[in-house]
Design a protein around this motif. Sequence first.
Motif, PDB file in Angstrom:
ATOM      1  N   ASP A 119       7.292 105.297  -8.496  1.00 26.88           N
ATOM      2  CA  ASP A 119       6.359 104.510  -7.672  1.00 26.88           C
ATOM      3  C   ASP A 119       4.997 105.203  -7.504  1.00 26.88           C
ATOM      4  O   ASP A 119       4.125 104.704  -6.784  1.00 26.88           O
ATOM      5  CB  ASP A 119       6.970 104.196  -6.293  1.00 26.88           C
ATOM      6  CG  ASP A 119       7.265 105.463  -5.496  1.00 26.88           C
ATOM      7  OD1 ASP A 119       7.012 106.585  -6.009  1.00 26.88           O
ATOM      8  OD2 ASP A 119       7.738 105.340  -4.351  1.00 26.88           O
ATOM      9  N   ARG A 167      -1.520  90.657  -3.714  1.00 27.09           N
ATOM     10  CA  ARG A 167      -0.176  90.056  -3.684  1.00 27.09           C
ATOM     11  C   ARG A 167      -0.054  89.050  -4.837  1.00 27.09           C
ATOM     12  O   ARG A 167       0.930  89.034  -5.571  1.00 27.09           O
ATOM     13  CB  ARG A 167       0.021  89.370  -2.329  1.00 27.09           C
ATOM     14  CG  ARG A 167       1.457  89.110  -1.975  1.00 27.09           C
ATOM     15  CD  ARG A 167       1.629  88.696  -0.526  1.00 27.09           C
ATOM     16  NE  ARG A 167       1.388  89.769   0.417  1.00 27.09           N
ATOM     17  CZ  ARG A 167       0.466  89.763   1.364  1.00 27.09           C
ATOM     18  NH1 ARG A 167      -0.323  88.729   1.518  1.00 27.09           N
ATOM     19  NH2 ARG A 167       0.316  90.789   2.180  1.00 27.09           N
ATOM     20  N   CYS A 188       4.755  98.512  -6.757  1.00 26.36           N
ATOM     21  CA  CYS A 188       4.526  97.162  -7.286  1.00 26.36           C
ATOM     22  C   CYS A 188       5.116  96.060  -6.438  1.00 26.36           C
ATOM     23  O   CYS A 188       4.854  94.890  -6.717  1.00 26.36           O
ATOM     24  CB  CYS A 188       4.939  97.031  -8.737  1.00 26.36           C
ATOM     25  SG  CYS A 188       6.309  97.998  -9.236  1.00 26.36           S
ATOM     26  N   GLY A 189       5.886  96.377  -5.393  1.00 27.79           N
ATOM     27  CA  GLY A 189       6.410  95.299  -4.553  1.00 27.79           C
ATOM     28  C   GLY A 189       5.277  94.679  -3.744  1.00 27.79           C
ATOM     29  O   GLY A 189       4.545  95.397  -3.081  1.00 27.79           O
ATOM     30  N   SER A 200       4.438  90.245 -12.399  1.00 35.37           N
ATOM     31  CA  SER A 200       5.887  90.455 -12.495  1.00 35.37           C
ATOM     32  C   SER A 200       6.555  89.322 -13.278  1.00 35.37           C
ATOM     33  O   SER A 200       7.687  89.458 -13.728  1.00 35.37           O
ATOM     34  CB  SER A 200       6.508  90.583 -11.092  1.00 35.37           C
ATOM     35  OG  SER A 200       6.459  89.323 -10.472  1.00 35.37           O
ATOM     36  N   GLU A 250       5.396  93.352  -1.122  1.00 38.15           N
ATOM     37  CA  GLU A 250       5.623  93.574   0.314  1.00 38.15           C
ATOM     38  C   GLU A 250       5.147  94.962   0.755  1.00 38.15           C
ATOM     39  O   GLU A 250       5.105  95.270   1.940  1.00 38.15           O
ATOM     40  CB  GLU A 250       7.116  93.363   0.668  1.00 38.15           C
ATOM     41  CG  GLU A 250       8.099  94.389   0.131  1.00 38.15           C
ATOM     42  CD  GLU A 250       8.298  94.341  -1.399  1.00 38.15           C
ATOM     43  OE1 GLU A 250       8.845  95.315  -1.931  1.00 38.15           O
ATOM     44  OE2 GLU A 250       7.914  93.362  -2.062  1.00 38.15           O
ATOM     45  N   ASN A 251       4.746  95.791  -0.189  1.00 39.67           N
ATOM     46  CA  ASN A 251       4.445  97.198   0.097  1.00 39.67           C
ATOM     47  C   ASN A 251       2.958  97.516   0.095  1.00 39.67           C
ATOM     48  O   ASN A 251       2.555  98.626  -0.222  1.00 39.67           O
ATOM     49  CB  ASN A 251       5.102  98.047  -1.011  1.00 39.67           C
ATOM     50  CG  ASN A 251       6.181  98.902  -0.429  1.00 39.67           C
ATOM     51  OD1 ASN A 251       6.168  99.130   0.770  1.00 39.67           O
ATOM     52  ND2 ASN A 251       7.080  99.380  -1.261  1.00 39.67           N
ATOM     53  N   SER A 263       2.510  89.589  -7.963  1.00 41.65           N
ATOM     54  CA  SER A 263       3.617  88.671  -8.210  1.00 41.65           C
ATOM     55  C   SER A 263       3.399  87.949  -9.538  1.00 41.65           C
ATOM     56  O   SER A 263       4.361  87.716 -10.280  1.00 41.65           O
ATOM     57  CB  SER A 263       3.868  87.757  -7.014  1.00 41.65           C
ATOM     58  OG  SER A 263       3.053  86.652  -7.077  1.00 41.65           O
TER      59      SER A 263
END
Length: 425
Positions: free
Chosen positions: A150, A323, A341-342, A330, A344-345, A327
């Motif tokens: 990460d 975001r 890469c989330g 991905s 939400e992070n 997304s």
Amino acid sequence: MALDEMAVFLIRQGFPALKQTIEGKPIVFFDSPGGSQVHNSVIDAMQRYLVTSNSNAHGAFSASMRTDEMTHKARENFADFLNADRPEEIIFGPNMTTLTFRISQAIGQTLKPGDEVIVTRLDHDANVSPWLALRNIGAVVRFVDFDPTDCTLSMQDVEKFLNQRTKIVAVAYASNSVGTINDVKTITRMAHEVGALVYIDAVHFAPHGPIDVTELGCDFLVCSAYKFFGPHIGVLYGRHDLLEALPALKVVPAGNEPPDKFETGTNNFEGICGASAAIEYLSSLGAQFGSEYKPQFNTLSSHRQDLKAAMIAIRSYENQLCRKLLSGLSQIPGIRVYGICGPENLDHRVPTVSFTLEGIGPRDIALKLNKENIFVWDGHFYAVAAIEQLGLLDKGGLVRVGLCHYNTQQEVQFLLESLWEIGNG
Ligand SMILES: Cc1ncc(COP(=O)(O)O)c(C=O)c1O
């Protein structure tokens, strides 16, 4: 009014470069980590300075006096931007790299053989090489590693390397290659516990969020105005007592006090003027779009509140873009995003998103995107150790998409569609 798509439509009118077209098609500027476009008010201020006040400093005539006043005002603006105690803590220079060499050489004169310096493998080389140069005088340099899954720094390494011999910790606020925001506040606290100084490279973070040197407690922090809508000039904050105490490599007639002692030769006054105008541009964003954030900072002056509010508003807007980008990426087969890469992070990253695409090298992707007038950087971005650690140095590095507050959802969508076609073409 909030800083939303509608506001950004208006904001973009102030950036003449964004109105350009090539063969009738607009340009999508996703290259801001290498340098952002410049606001009209910055261009106007620089032109006005060159027409009305162009002169050297400290003279007994009005143009020179205006240069002195402008320079002092610029220091005040940067002290407000960084929440520093006083304008004399702000030093201007050609760029971050030169300022960092200047400070590392000054600190080097105070070190003994065996003293230790900590750098990281995630940093831009401008915050590594100036410290490695201290090996010449016998300093030992330790490299903090990062987790390749990460791209977050190893806090265990920081802890392991800190000891009574550590004299300086040099760390980036945010990574210019993969976007990680490092926990510089905790690192500063840990370094201070062993009596080490902390030098923060905020070049990549500065366009994306509020910086508060008082809250961080750091000793030095450096940024570059050309990354936040100003001209090519570097800006260093240094704690006043340290700047006073450190030896400076200077000519004899130059002032012996900070900031003068660290500003070698004649300053780039038009650049300082433009950088100052960039800060005023940001504070105007805070006044227009940041009212919901200002009450959190009611102990600060109104100008400082505006600047904080601007940077929080920018961060919130950029997070929405980021975001969408994360997304979208991905869902494209063969794309691998490096770093956090989330979607939400987002608290731990800036909207600088780097990736590889299976079967096609970063340079070829950048060239194909250029055919669509989408500007992105590829390679190692001078974060050589990071790209090497990721095993990508001999593979062309990464493609880097750098979002900033003048980008739009529509531009991100266009990029995603273009990448989809490249991946399937
Ligand atoms: C994180 C980071 N640090 C340092 C630098 C070097 O800045 P300058 O060009 O002002 O020397 C850059 C430039 O891209 C950067 O991104």
